[in-house]
Design an enzyme around this catalytic site. Structure first.
Site, PDB file in Angstrom:
ATOM      1  CB  CYS A   1      -5.023   5.994  10.207  1.00 11.88           C
ATOM      2  SG  CYS A   1      -5.455   4.511   9.314  1.00 11.88           S
TER       3      CYS A   1
ATOM      4  NE  ARG B   1      -0.833  10.380   9.449  1.00 11.14           N
ATOM      5  CZ  ARG B   1      -1.042   9.278   8.717  1.00 11.14           C
ATOM      6  NH1 ARG B   1      -2.177   8.641   8.824  1.00 11.14           N
ATOM      7  NH2 ARG B   1      -0.111   8.835   7.900  1.00 11.14           N
ATOM      8  N   PRO B   2       0.685  16.572  10.865  1.00 12.70           N
ATOM      9  CG  PRO B   2       2.564  17.407  11.956  1.00 12.70           C
ATOM     10  CD  PRO B   2       1.560  16.298  12.006  1.00 12.70           C
ATOM     11  CB  ILE B   3       1.205  18.873   5.543  1.00 15.66           C
ATOM     12  CG1 ILE B   3       0.353  20.147   5.655  1.00 15.66           C
ATOM     13  CG2 ILE B   3       0.333  17.641   5.453  1.00 15.66           C
ATOM     14  CD1 ILE B   3      -0.293  20.528   4.339  1.00 15.66           C
ATOM     15  CG  ASP B   4       5.427  20.835  10.114  1.00 18.70           C
ATOM     16  OD1 ASP B   4       5.016  19.672   9.883  1.00 18.70           O
ATOM     17  OD2 ASP B   4       6.182  21.089  11.062  1.00 18.70           O
TER      18      ASP B   4
ATOM     19  CE  LYS C   1      -1.838   1.724   4.021  1.00 19.48           C
ATOM     20  NZ  LYS C   1      -1.586   3.170   4.204  1.00 19.48           N
ATOM     21  CG  ASN C   2       2.096   2.829   3.512  1.00 17.34           C
ATOM     22  OD1 ASN C   2       0.974   3.209   3.175  1.00 17.34           O
ATOM     23  ND2 ASN C   2       2.401   2.552   4.771  1.00 17.34           N
TER      24      ASN C   2
HETATM   25  N1  EPU Z   1       5.827  14.844  10.518  1.00 17.59           N
HETATM   26  C1  EPU Z   1       5.747  16.190  10.830  1.00 17.59           C
HETATM   27  N2  EPU Z   1       5.495  17.071   9.826  1.00 17.59           N
HETATM   28  C2  EPU Z   1       5.303  16.668   8.530  1.00 17.59           C
HETATM   29  C3  EPU Z   1       5.398  15.285   8.220  1.00 17.59           C
HETATM   30  C4  EPU Z   1       5.654  14.385   9.245  1.00 17.59           C
HETATM   31  O1  EPU Z   1       5.921  16.580  11.986  1.00 17.59           O
HETATM   32  O2  EPU Z   1       5.087  17.524   7.661  1.00 17.59           O
HETATM   33  C5  EPU Z   1       6.098  13.883  11.608  1.00 17.59           C
HETATM   34  C6  EPU Z   1       4.850  13.064  11.943  1.00 17.59           C
HETATM   35  O3  EPU Z   1       4.014  13.748  12.838  1.00 17.59           O
HETATM   36  C7  EPU Z   1       5.460  11.782  12.499  1.00 17.59           C
HETATM   37  C8  EPU Z   1       6.776  11.632  11.730  1.00 17.59           C
HETATM   38  O4  EPU Z   1       7.046  12.922  11.162  1.00 17.59           O
HETATM   39  O5  EPU Z   1       5.771  11.960  13.864  1.00 17.59           O
HETATM   40  C9  EPU Z   1       6.750  10.605  10.624  1.00 17.59           C
HETATM   41  O6  EPU Z   1       5.632  10.801   9.771  1.00 17.59           O
HETATM   42  P1  EPU Z   1       5.703  10.393   8.238  1.00 17.59           P
HETATM   43  O7  EPU Z   1       5.708  11.629   7.434  1.00 17.59           O
HETATM   44  O8  EPU Z   1       6.805   9.403   8.048  1.00 17.59           O
HETATM   45  O9  EPU Z   1       4.306   9.641   8.025  1.00 17.59           O
HETATM   46  P2  EPU Z   1       3.391   9.668   6.720  1.00 17.59           P
HETATM   47  O10 EPU Z   1       4.196   9.837   5.513  1.00 17.59           O
HETATM   48  O11 EPU Z   1       2.240  10.571   6.972  1.00 17.59           O
HETATM   49  C10 EPU Z   1       3.573   7.113   6.216  1.00 17.59           C
HETATM   50  C11 EPU Z   1       2.613   5.955   6.089  1.00 17.59           C
HETATM   51  C12 EPU Z   1       2.083   5.578   7.465  1.00 17.59           C
HETATM   52  C13 EPU Z   1       3.260   5.241   8.376  1.00 17.59           C
HETATM   53  C14 EPU Z   1       4.274   6.406   8.415  1.00 17.59           C
HETATM   54  C15 EPU Z   1       5.525   6.076   9.189  1.00 17.59           C
HETATM   55  C16 EPU Z   1       1.713   6.285   3.892  1.00 17.59           C
HETATM   56  C17 EPU Z   1       0.540   6.609   3.044  1.00 17.59           C
HETATM   57  N3  EPU Z   1       1.520   6.329   5.208  1.00 17.59           N
HETATM   58  O12 EPU Z   1       2.815   8.189   6.757  1.00 17.59           O
HETATM   59  O13 EPU Z   1       1.319   4.395   7.262  1.00 17.59           O
HETATM   60  O14 EPU Z   1       2.803   4.986   9.692  1.00 17.59           O
HETATM   61  O15 EPU Z   1       4.663   6.740   7.065  1.00 17.59           O
HETATM   62  O16 EPU Z   1       6.165   4.951   8.676  1.00 17.59           O
HETATM   63  O17 EPU Z   1       2.772   5.970   3.385  1.00 17.59           O
HETATM   64  C18 EPU Z   1      -0.336   2.793   7.720  1.00 17.59           C
HETATM   65  O18 EPU Z   1      -0.020   2.225   6.671  1.00 17.59           O
HETATM   66  O19 EPU Z   1      -1.121   2.280   8.571  1.00 17.59           O
HETATM   67  C19 EPU Z   1       0.213   4.124   7.996  1.00 17.59           C
HETATM   68  C20 EPU Z   1      -0.301   4.924   8.905  1.00 17.59           C
END
Ligand code: EPU
Length: 412
Positions: free
Chosen positions: A116, A121-124, A22-23
């Site tokens: 989820c 889940r910020p996007i900063d 998926k990811n």
């Molecule tokens: N973070 C920030 N700011 C941002 C982006 C991330 O502070 O702009 C922080 C998050 O709050 C977190 C950390 O960085 O503490 C890591 O977040 P990451 O960006 O890696 O997560 P993501 O890309 O939103 C993906 C997966 C998640 C998985 C995480 C970590 C996808 C679609 N989702 O999320 O998958 O938990 O990486 O490995 O790829 C799942 O499949 O159940 C799932 C939640």
């Protein structure tokens, strides 16, 4: 509305093939929009999140066909429209649309991205990367005449921000260097895809260097889903069964297998499969078992809810440094008998006996943890809101039935 009914207490036995990850597939769908022309992705799972991604890109004019496990994406006539907020808010991976349209059209609309909601889940990081590469905020849009290569230092190894930086860098003017990047196998597979469409990429221990280049479409195979594989392996142990999962690279699950080994089990590993037999068990278990979820190559955060039911056999501690609030699922497992205490970033699981119950999926992985608990508990359990689980598990009911589970999906 649907629900899953499970008559638990039967061992899972047999062999299944992991579907495409998926990811890994979600960023590839959005990265396929970078060049004009027809890209083909193989080993694409039929899951809810992929369906939403297809609808998002189709609304922008991409022509998409999903034949068996091949996804054919023709991005020739793509145009920029404001993306549909209802769809964008369903999946987290819609953040990648932002990178793709900024790169191709010089415009993007960061909206309420979904996924989820086990944590904020910020996007900063994503916004800071776009701005470092030359995008400016105009009202609720990001606009850029051209994206420029930049030095990017990620405060944390974010999967999404690493992938989005790579998507934006692939066709930018000049070189981008990403420090503090995420090393998950699905991130590496996006880099391979971007190379196959023409980007010049060099991965070092310290950074990823990407020289923006003219891009062209390509054909690419999605890697097997390590989280799906880990989920079925835990289900086999919980039901005292024996299963083989094929179609994966077992090296990606090294930390997970180490935890399984710590619990006394002996995984059999080949180049592309893992077999676990619950009956082969050494007595060398030292409780409490500790599982520390952290960025790759550590134990994956997406498997920490999945392993929680198994820890109820021994007692143990789970920590999660990626999503410190990812323990909401424990209250649903609590309704099935799990005894626990959780705080910010950690949960203590007491040795406890799980029993059947009617419970609601809190999120994708938490929902799968409930299914695993229900498969092991004698009697009839009901899992409500299973749609959340089907967002990320391909052919879930059919695969579990093929392993001997007594499970039904019912439309309400
Ligand atoms: N973070 C920030 N700011 C941002 C982006 C991330 O502070 O702009 C922080 C998050 O709050 C977190 C950390 O960085 O503490 C890591 O977040 P990451 O960006 O890696 O997560 P993501 O890309 O939103 C993906 C997966 C998640 C998985 C995480 C970590 C996808 C679609 N989702 O999320 O998958 O938990 O990486 O490995 O790829 C799942 O499949 O159940 C799932 C939640």
């Amino acid at each position: 509305m649907q629900k899953i009914i499970i008559n638990g207490g039967y061992p899972l036995t047999g062999s299944i093939r992991a579907s495409g990850s998926k990811n890994a597939v979600l960023p590839l769908i959005f990265a396929s929009l970078l060049p004009k022309g027809v890209s083909v992705l193989h080993n694409v799972p039929r899951i809810g999140d992929v369906e939403v991604a297809i609808r998002i890109i189709s609304e922008l004019g991409a022509r998409v066909e999903h034949n068996n496990s091949a996804l054919v994406i023709d991005a020739t006539d793509l145009t920029y429209n404001s993306p549909n907020p209802d769809l964008i808010s369903k999946i987290r991976a819609s953040t990648y649309l932002m990178g793709a349209t900024l790169s191709r059209f010089g415009i993007a609309e960061p909206g309420e991205f979904g996924g989820c909601n086990f944590s904020s889940r910020p996007i900063d990081y994503h916004l800071a990367i776009a701005e470092a590469m030359g995008a400016k905020r105009v009202g609720n849009k990001l606009v850029a005449e051209k994206l420029w290569g930049a030095k990017i230092h990620l405060p944390k190894p974010s999967v999404g921000a690493t992938v989005n930086a790579a998507i934006m860098a692939a066709a930018a003017d000049g070189e981008t260097e990403i420090f503090g990047y995420a090393k998950e196998p699905h991130v590496m597979s996006v880099l391979k895809f971007l190379s196959s469409i023409g980007a010049k990429i060099l991965v070092n221990e310290e950074s990823i260097k990407i020289a923006g280049s003219p891009l062209h479409p390509a054909e690419f195979t999605v890697i097997g889903d390590m989280i799906e594989a880990g989920s079925y392996l835990v289900a086999a142990l919980m039901t005292e069964g024996k299963i083989t999962v094929t179609g994966i690279d077992p090296r990606e699950l090294t930390s997970f297998l180490k935890s399984i080994f710590d619990m006394g089990y002996s995984p059999e590993i080949s180049d592309s499969s893992i077999t676990l037999d619950a009956s082969i068990k050494s007595k060398n278990i030292v409780p409490p078992i500790t599982v520390n979820a952290a960025p790759y190559p550590a134990f994956p955060t997406d498997l920490q809810p999945i392993i929680a039911p198994l820890l109820s056999r021994y007692g143990g501690v789970i920590t999660d440094s990626v999503w410190k609030e990812r323990f909401g699922y424990l209250s649903a497992l609590g309704k099935m008998g799990l005894k626990y205490n959780s705080s910010q970033g950690a949960a203590k699981i007491e040795k406890s006996c799980l029993y059947r119950a009617s419970v609601t999926s809190p999120d994708l992985r938490g929902g799968m943890a409930l299914i695993i608990a229900a498969l092991s508990a004698k009697g009839r359990s009901e899992i409500l809101s299973p749609e959340i689980i089907l967002r990320g598990y391909d052919n879930l009911i059919e695969k579990l039935e093929s392993l001997g589970a007594n499970i039904k999906l019912i439309n309400l």
